[in-house]
Design a protein around this motif. Structure first.
Motif, PDB file in Angstrom:
ATOM      1  N   MET A   1       0.719  -1.253  -0.119  1.00  0.00           N
ATOM      2  CA  MET A   1      -0.033  -0.039   0.059  1.00  0.00           C
ATOM      3  C   MET A   1       0.786   1.229  -0.041  1.00  0.00           C
ATOM      4  O   MET A   1       1.857   1.205   0.667  1.00  0.00           O
ATOM      5  CB  MET A   1      -0.894   0.107   1.287  1.00  0.00           C
TER       6      MET A   1
ATOM      7  N   THR B   1       0.367   5.152   0.402  1.00  0.00           N
ATOM      8  CA  THR B   1      -0.222   6.262   0.676  1.00  0.00           C
ATOM      9  C   THR B   1       0.608   7.507   1.025  1.00  0.00           C
ATOM     10  O   THR B   1       0.074   8.385   1.592  1.00  0.00           O
ATOM     11  CB  THR B   1      -1.207   5.986   1.920  1.00  0.00           C
TER      12      THR B   1
ATOM     13  N   ASN C   1      -8.214   1.475  -6.180  1.00  0.00           N
ATOM     14  CA  ASN C   1      -8.848   2.419  -5.310  1.00  0.00           C
ATOM     15  C   ASN C   1      -8.247   2.308  -3.915  1.00  0.00           C
ATOM     16  O   ASN C   1      -8.527   3.393  -2.865  1.00  0.00           O
ATOM     17  CB  ASN C   1     -10.197   1.884  -5.337  1.00  0.00           C
ATOM     18  N   LYS C   2      -8.115   1.414  -3.300  1.00  0.00           N
ATOM     19  CA  LYS C   2      -7.356   1.395  -2.042  1.00  0.00           C
ATOM     20  C   LYS C   2      -5.917   1.881  -1.739  1.00  0.00           C
ATOM     21  O   LYS C   2      -5.148   1.644  -0.810  1.00  0.00           O
ATOM     22  CB  LYS C   2      -7.365  -0.397  -1.326  1.00  0.00           C
TER      23      LYS C   2
END
Length: 144
Positions: A21, A23, A51-52
């Motif tokens: 991930m 972010t 989307n995540k």
């Protein structure tokens, strides 16, 4: 010593089947840094995010010489569409070791971001990795 550095580099990279991930600029640099920091030629990669904000893949778009590479926004967007990206992350290394965005970097990022707005594939950030340092163009306010 070379073997120890290679082992450390491999340990920093996520293993097969692990979700990565991304972010933050720190997470982007942690993933892409080991792949780019020791290269002697400039390379430009695009990371594909769902989307995540999970990295679903990445592609080396361009390889250049010791001080530049040519990147076409159309090819970046083509790869984003082919890889079904919801957003993208731009990452490159300056082999000069200078960890700062050039005018060309900023202009290219803005062009790709504009194309991304039109295509519905936003650019999350452009990370420049030089050795163990990195800079985020979004954090520096270089594009919206």
């Amino acid at each position: 010593l070379e073997a120890a550095f290679e082992l450390a580099r491999r340990l920093q990279v996520a293993g097969p089947g692990e979700e990565v991930m991304i972010t933050s600029p720190e997470e982007a640099a942690a993933f892409f840094g080991p792949k780019l920091r020791h290269l002697s030629k400039e390379v430009f990669n695009v990371g594909f995010l769902n989307n995540k904000k999970v990295l679903t893949g990445f592609k080396q778009i361009s390889t250049g010489g010791s001080n530049a590479t040519i990147v076409e926004p159309a090819e970046v967007m083509r790869q984003a569409v082919l890889n079904q990206a919801n957003s993208i992350l731009l990452v490159h290394n300056p082999p000069s070791g200078v960890c700062r965005a050039s005018t060309a970097d900023v202009n290219l990022t803005r062009r790709i971001a504009e194309a991304g707005k039109i295509m519905g594939v936003p650019v999350d950030d452009h990370i420049i990795i030089a050795g163990y340092e990195y800079v985020s163009l979004r954090s520096e306010g270089q594009f919206q």
